[in-house]
Scaffold this motif. Structure first.
Motif, PDB file in Angstrom:
ATOM      1  N   UNK A  81       0.827  -1.206   0.000  1.00  0.00           N
ATOM      2  CA  UNK A  81       0.000   0.000   0.000  1.00  0.00           C
ATOM      3  C   UNK A  81       0.866   1.263   0.000  1.00  0.00           C
ATOM      4  N   UNK A  82       2.154   1.112   0.237  1.00  0.00           N
ATOM      5  CA  UNK A  82       3.070   2.258   0.220  1.00  0.00           C
ATOM      6  C   UNK A  82       3.344   2.623  -1.234  1.00  0.00           C
ATOM      7  N   UNK A  83       3.008   3.840  -1.656  1.00  0.00           N
ATOM      8  CA  UNK A  83       3.077   4.181  -3.080  1.00  0.00           C
ATOM      9  C   UNK A  83       4.488   4.213  -3.671  1.00  0.00           C
ATOM     10  N   UNK A  84       5.512   4.332  -2.848  1.00  0.00           N
ATOM     11  CA  UNK A  84       6.887   4.458  -3.350  1.00  0.00           C
ATOM     12  C   UNK A  84       7.741   3.240  -2.997  1.00  0.00           C
ATOM     13  N   UNK A  85       7.109   2.096  -2.828  1.00  0.00           N
ATOM     14  CA  UNK A  85       7.830   0.896  -2.400  1.00  0.00           C
ATOM     15  C   UNK A  85       8.947   0.529  -3.370  1.00  0.00           C
ATOM     16  N   UNK A  86       8.651   0.491  -4.649  1.00  0.00           N
ATOM     17  CA  UNK A  86       9.676   0.077  -5.609  1.00  0.00           C
ATOM     18  C   UNK A  86      10.842   1.065  -5.633  1.00  0.00           C
ATOM     19  N   UNK A  87      10.551   2.341  -5.584  1.00  0.00           N
ATOM     20  CA  UNK A  87      11.612   3.360  -5.590  1.00  0.00           C
ATOM     21  C   UNK A  87      12.502   3.216  -4.356  1.00  0.00           C
ATOM     22  N   UNK A  88      11.902   2.946  -3.204  1.00  0.00           N
ATOM     23  CA  UNK A  88      12.666   2.765  -1.972  1.00  0.00           C
ATOM     24  C   UNK A  88      13.528   1.506  -2.047  1.00  0.00           C
ATOM     25  N   UNK A  89      12.945   0.415  -2.494  1.00  0.00           N
ATOM     26  CA  UNK A  89      13.696  -0.838  -2.636  1.00  0.00           C
ATOM     27  C   UNK A  89      14.836  -0.664  -3.637  1.00  0.00           C
ATOM     28  N   UNK A 109      -3.053  -8.198  -1.942  1.00  0.00           N
ATOM     29  CA  UNK A 109      -2.979  -7.351  -3.135  1.00  0.00           C
ATOM     30  C   UNK A 109      -2.165  -8.064  -4.222  1.00  0.00           C
ATOM     31  N   UNK A 110      -2.693  -9.161  -4.754  1.00  0.00           N
ATOM     32  CA  UNK A 110      -1.896  -9.979  -5.682  1.00  0.00           C
ATOM     33  C   UNK A 110      -1.425  -9.241  -6.935  1.00  0.00           C
ATOM     34  N   UNK A 111      -2.225  -8.312  -7.460  1.00  0.00           N
ATOM     35  CA  UNK A 111      -1.808  -7.592  -8.667  1.00  0.00           C
ATOM     36  C   UNK A 111      -0.566  -6.749  -8.388  1.00  0.00           C
ATOM     37  N   UNK A 112      -0.568  -6.032  -7.269  1.00  0.00           N
ATOM     38  CA  UNK A 112       0.590  -5.202  -6.900  1.00  0.00           C
ATOM     39  C   UNK A 112       1.809  -6.067  -6.612  1.00  0.00           C
ATOM     40  N   UNK A 113       1.605  -7.190  -5.949  1.00  0.00           N
ATOM     41  CA  UNK A 113       2.714  -8.088  -5.608  1.00  0.00           C
ATOM     42  C   UNK A 113       3.354  -8.648  -6.876  1.00  0.00           C
ATOM     43  N   UNK A 114       2.530  -9.109  -7.810  1.00  0.00           N
ATOM     44  CA  UNK A 114       3.053  -9.677  -9.064  1.00  0.00           C
ATOM     45  C   UNK A 114       3.787  -8.610  -9.869  1.00  0.00           C
ATOM     46  N   UNK A 117       7.139  -7.876  -8.187  1.00  0.00           N
ATOM     47  CA  UNK A 117       8.087  -8.985  -8.391  1.00  0.00           C
ATOM     48  C   UNK A 117       8.619  -9.005  -9.818  1.00  0.00           C
ATOM     49  N   UNK A 118       7.753  -8.828 -10.791  1.00  0.00           N
ATOM     50  CA  UNK A 118       8.201  -8.830 -12.184  1.00  0.00           C
ATOM     51  C   UNK A 118       9.187  -7.695 -12.448  1.00  0.00           C
ATOM     52  N   UNK A 119       8.863  -6.516 -11.961  1.00  0.00           N
ATOM     53  CA  UNK A 119       9.742  -5.362 -12.146  1.00  0.00           C
ATOM     54  C   UNK A 119      11.074  -5.578 -11.426  1.00  0.00           C
ATOM     55  N   UNK A 120      11.013  -6.054 -10.207  1.00  0.00           N
ATOM     56  CA  UNK A 120      12.215  -6.303  -9.410  1.00  0.00           C
ATOM     57  C   UNK A 120      13.111  -7.334 -10.090  1.00  0.00           C
ATOM     58  N   UNK A 121      12.540  -8.459 -10.463  1.00  0.00           N
ATOM     59  CA  UNK A 121      13.325  -9.547 -11.056  1.00  0.00           C
ATOM     60  C   UNK A 121      13.894  -9.182 -12.422  1.00  0.00           C
ATOM     61  N   UNK A 122      13.263  -8.262 -13.115  1.00  0.00           N
ATOM     62  CA  UNK A 122      13.773  -7.790 -14.402  1.00  0.00           C
ATOM     63  C   UNK A 122      14.993  -6.884 -14.214  1.00  0.00           C
ATOM     64  N   UNK A 123      14.953  -6.035 -13.177  1.00  0.00           N
ATOM     65  CA  UNK A 123      15.995  -5.020 -12.995  1.00  0.00           C
ATOM     66  C   UNK A 123      17.107  -5.404 -12.024  1.00  0.00           C
ATOM     67  N   UNK A 124      16.866  -6.313 -11.125  1.00  0.00           N
ATOM     68  CA  UNK A 124      17.863  -6.646 -10.100  1.00  0.00           C
ATOM     69  C   UNK A 124      18.138  -8.141 -10.096  1.00  0.00           C
ATOM     70  N   UNK A 125      18.846  -8.594 -11.082  1.00  0.00           N
ATOM     71  CA  UNK A 125      19.100 -10.027 -11.259  1.00  0.00           C
ATOM     72  C   UNK A 125      20.055 -10.604 -10.223  1.00  0.00           C
TER      73      UNK A 125
END
Length: 135
Positions: A81-89, A109-114, A117-125
């Motif tokens: 629910x934190x709007x800047x989670x990906x930027x912080x991570x 919140x399965x849509x947000x989680x998926x 995860x997809x964005x994270x796994x694409x950028x941070x291998x």
């Protein structure tokens, strides 16, 4: 053990292991928000105000000062629910060379989680992502 004995022990201990005395943390637990979409009766955060969240800019500035972090555990409330989670991570991975990110979620919140995860796994291998589900 009295105060003098404790001080002597502390000085002796850190004379053998000086890097431990001034070393920054390797692990960080970060509760990013008090927002939550569940009302768990055992939760200690459910009565907290959501108005005390730091801005993402402020958090990234603090992150820069921490140095190397081996692992970061992100929780809350519900972190997705934190709007800047990906930027912080992203800042933990890029600025702190973090090797492992843990996210504690209620999984509602399965849509947000998926998407995360997809964005994270694409950028941070080279960084591990662990999801922990609280039920």
């Amino acid at each position: 053990m009295n105060i003098i004995s404790k001080n002597r022990f502390t000085k002796t201990f850190f004379s053998f292991f000086p890097s431990l005395y001034f070393s920054p943390p390797l692990y960080l637990t970060h509760l990013v928000t008090y927002r939550c979409n569940a009302s768990c009766s055992l939760c200690l955060l459910r009565k907290k105000s959501t108005s005390h969240e730091f801005s993402v800019t402020n958090l990234i500035e603090k992150t820069k000062k921490m140095g190397y972090l081996r692992e970061v555990m992100i929780g809350g409330g519900e972190p997705f629910l934190y709007p800047h989670l990906y930027k912080l991570v992203s800042s933990y991975v890029s600025l702190n060379r973090c090797k492992t990110i843990h996210v504690l979620t209620n999984g509602s919140l399965p849509e947000q989680i998926i998407a995360f995860c997809q964005h994270f796994l694409t950028h941070f291998k080279r960084t591990s992502l662990h999801l922990h589900f609280s039920i």
